[in-house]
Motif scaffolding. Sequence first.
Motif, PDB file in Angstrom:
ATOM      1  N   GLY B 222     -39.172 -37.052  70.901  1.00 27.78           N
ATOM      2  CA  GLY B 222     -39.692 -36.582  72.180  1.00 27.78           C
ATOM      3  C   GLY B 222     -41.202 -36.418  72.211  1.00 27.78           C
ATOM      4  O   GLY B 222     -41.761 -35.981  73.222  1.00 27.78           O
ATOM      5  N   ALA B 223     -41.890 -36.739  71.131  1.00 24.40           N
ATOM      6  CA  ALA B 223     -43.354 -36.596  71.114  1.00 24.40           C
ATOM      7  C   ALA B 223     -43.982 -37.653  72.012  1.00 24.40           C
ATOM      8  O   ALA B 223     -43.407 -38.722  72.220  1.00 24.40           O
ATOM      9  N   LYS B 224     -45.159 -37.316  72.574  1.00 24.58           N
ATOM     10  CA  LYS B 224     -45.848 -38.250  73.472  1.00 24.58           C
ATOM     11  C   LYS B 224     -47.275 -38.481  72.966  1.00 24.58           C
ATOM     12  O   LYS B 224     -48.007 -37.534  72.701  1.00 24.58           O
ATOM     13  N   ALA B 238     -41.299 -32.347  66.825  1.00 19.56           N
ATOM     14  CA  ALA B 238     -40.597 -32.681  68.059  1.00 19.56           C
ATOM     15  C   ALA B 238     -41.363 -32.211  69.298  1.00 19.56           C
ATOM     16  O   ALA B 238     -41.882 -31.093  69.340  1.00 19.56           O
ATOM     17  N   ASN B 239     -41.453 -33.090  70.273  1.00 19.98           N
ATOM     18  CA  ASN B 239     -42.055 -32.807  71.586  1.00 19.98           C
ATOM     19  C   ASN B 239     -43.537 -32.426  71.534  1.00 19.98           C
ATOM     20  O   ASN B 239     -44.059 -31.865  72.485  1.00 19.98           O
ATOM     21  N   ARG B 241     -47.467 -33.274  71.833  1.00 19.44           N
ATOM     22  CA  ARG B 241     -48.083 -34.181  72.780  1.00 19.44           C
ATOM     23  C   ARG B 241     -49.566 -34.356  72.444  1.00 19.44           C
ATOM     24  O   ARG B 241     -50.278 -33.358  72.260  1.00 19.44           O
ATOM     25  N   TRP B 255     -43.973 -28.109  66.943  1.00 21.68           N
ATOM     26  CA  TRP B 255     -43.090 -28.410  68.055  1.00 21.68           C
ATOM     27  C   TRP B 255     -43.747 -27.999  69.371  1.00 21.68           C
ATOM     28  O   TRP B 255     -44.331 -26.913  69.472  1.00 21.68           O
ATOM     29  N   ASN B 256     -43.660 -28.865  70.368  1.00 25.58           N
ATOM     30  CA  ASN B 256     -44.123 -28.572  71.731  1.00 25.58           C
ATOM     31  C   ASN B 256     -45.623 -28.283  71.824  1.00 25.58           C
ATOM     32  O   ASN B 256     -46.078 -27.735  72.822  1.00 25.58           O
ATOM     33  N   THR B 258     -49.729 -29.208  72.089  1.00 26.93           N
ATOM     34  CA  THR B 258     -50.477 -30.196  72.861  1.00 26.93           C
ATOM     35  C   THR B 258     -51.912 -30.281  72.355  1.00 26.93           C
ATOM     36  O   THR B 258     -52.548 -29.254  72.134  1.00 26.93           O
TER      37      THR B 258
END
Lengths: 409, 305
Positions: B222-224, B238-239, B241, B255-256, B258
Amino acid sequence: MSVSSKAIILIGGPSKGTRMRPLTLDTPKPLFPIAGRPLIWHHIRALSKVTGITEVFLIGFYEDAVFAPFLKDVSREFKNLSVKYMREYQALGTAGGLYHFRDTILRGTPGQIFVLHADICCSFPLKELQDFHGTHRGLVSMLGVRVPKETASKYGCIVPDTVTKQVLHYVEKPEGFISDLINGGVYLLEAQGFFDAIRVAMVRKSQQEMEDPYSYQDDLLRLEQDVVVPLCDDKKVFVYETLDFWRQIKTAGSALPATALYLHQYRTTNPEMLTKPKPGGPEIVEPVHIDATAQVDPTAKIGPSVSIGPGVVIGAGVRVKESIILDNVTVDKSAIVSNSIIAADCRIGPWARIEGEPLNPTSVVDSPTKETITILANNVTVARDVLVRCCIVLPQKTLTSNWWNEVLL
Amino acid sequence: MVKVLEKVEEQYNIKITFSVESEPLGTAGPLALARDILGKDDSPFFVLNADVTCAYPFKQLIEFHKSHGNEGTILVTKVAEPSKYGVIVSQPGSTKIDRFVEKPQTFVGNRINAGLYIFTPKILDRIELRPTSIEQEIFPEMAKAGELHTFELDGFWMDVGQPKDYLSGTCLYLTHLTTIKSNLLTYPEGNSYIYGGNVLIDPTAEVDPSALIGPNVVIGPGAKVGKGVRLQRCVLLANARVKDHAWVQSSILGWNSTVGKWSRVENITVLGDDVTIKDELYVNGASVLPHKSISSSIPSPTIVM
């Protein structure tokens, strides 16, 4: 009533301006680009707006050839002005230089003369100074600026009469605190009376030397110490205080805030110098000056307070803010340049990061000890991914690893 | 933890049982706690420390363990500076362990305990249900009884308990995956956005093709990764960005978390869960606790609480 007047810009010489190194290794300080135009172009632009001024003299001791292209450009741009360079073959001091060229300056008996130091950046409220000059019977009107108390002693400090604005006391760079109103380096003079005062000062100086030969220091006759100070004692100097921006340009680092101030001023004085956001163009955070011959990728983001010179190429996804980028620099994709000065012909690799500390917006003086911005001198190459933070980099260097807080020789 | 491991059970078709210590039992005590599970038959069992990484030569370990028929086998690895570790000295010409020398001042050997073992359930008779160190209390006894062997690890090994070592260990593991031509990796051939190799991208991650990734990068589920981003020697959990034109090197993005546009994150920066680094910042060696938002540059290593 408009009095016929002339103007003089005191530009110094190559032994001055050493504090602007390494940027002034190739370009003399008075021609260093500020907001996309040479430092003294801003002086001349302001002078061109004053009714009655027809002649501007640059006095200094640079080689003649140095100023020839600039003089050609300004005579084309400011058709109402004749701009000439008069070279002192030996340093005579700021007042000595004026006196040396007195015949040329006083030809046609101008009533008033503006004298501007080159190393300042301000709004040049010359019209206001002129109006103020008409309200008193003194010989000299000088521009006064308020600065933070703790920095005042770096300048000429003025104690005025609060009502009449007559200068009661003036000391150049005092040891202690005298006043936070300082000499902004812009004068309007009564021509004949002022040149008489310079002659008196010369005589006084040579008499002092005869009476006390061991006090002899140099042959220089300085405008402030040798001429203005005695005139203040004679109650012939008045001060006009401006609340507009003012900044001294001593070190290379001061080119950045000066650029920011002039870009801001362009909004009212020279909107054509500013680059506006355009659909399909790069993201622009105003104010920004981008030379018409520079190529900026539409995915780049530029500004605020950025000046980009001729022939510059800015790649995809590049970020530039609070910086000066001079001629023919290339900045490759996704690189970031902030609070930095990039001199001509530098090459910045992809993902490189060239940065300084954000500027202190209220300060009018430069940090004397620590360089907080990054300066790349001419023809420096920065490789991909390299970080250069708060460094001064001398010409022709190639940087392939990260650097911070260094002077790279 | 349970949720993550349920997925693993499913993915690899294995059963995972939790044995939870109500008080810390050291490195041996937990085996006694799980006595009923581990000792339910005579088959040997592996014991692994969670914070090490290597190529995990389980098959060879089982074969070797069965071949000597004693109670335990310790995986050992060679290190350059044995004086920092506990060194294992074997009997001459044998794999049987003679003794353990903790932080030796003179050179006695360069093989140390790699933290992976295989035991016969008989070992459980040596362990009581109380806080016990397997290294200090159990192993010396087993060695004295001639029941403990070493098995030499071929290839890389790394203790990954510290962020710096976690990144080094990740690089070693990725190199191992490259060596075995693992199909988990995305290779530079045919992928212009991969540079130098050793790049592991989860199939659910989104990477803009204008980015340049590698070498030694792990991009989690889910990483961008945005346009013009540059990633080197880093792990995106995970996730996480990374926004357009940002630059990340030798760092762990939690995780999560940015990283903003045109920001540069480097030098063993560790971002906790849900950390935000705003646009255009420089972050050098910061350890940032969960849920923090960073809005000015961090030019030198700092812990942000």
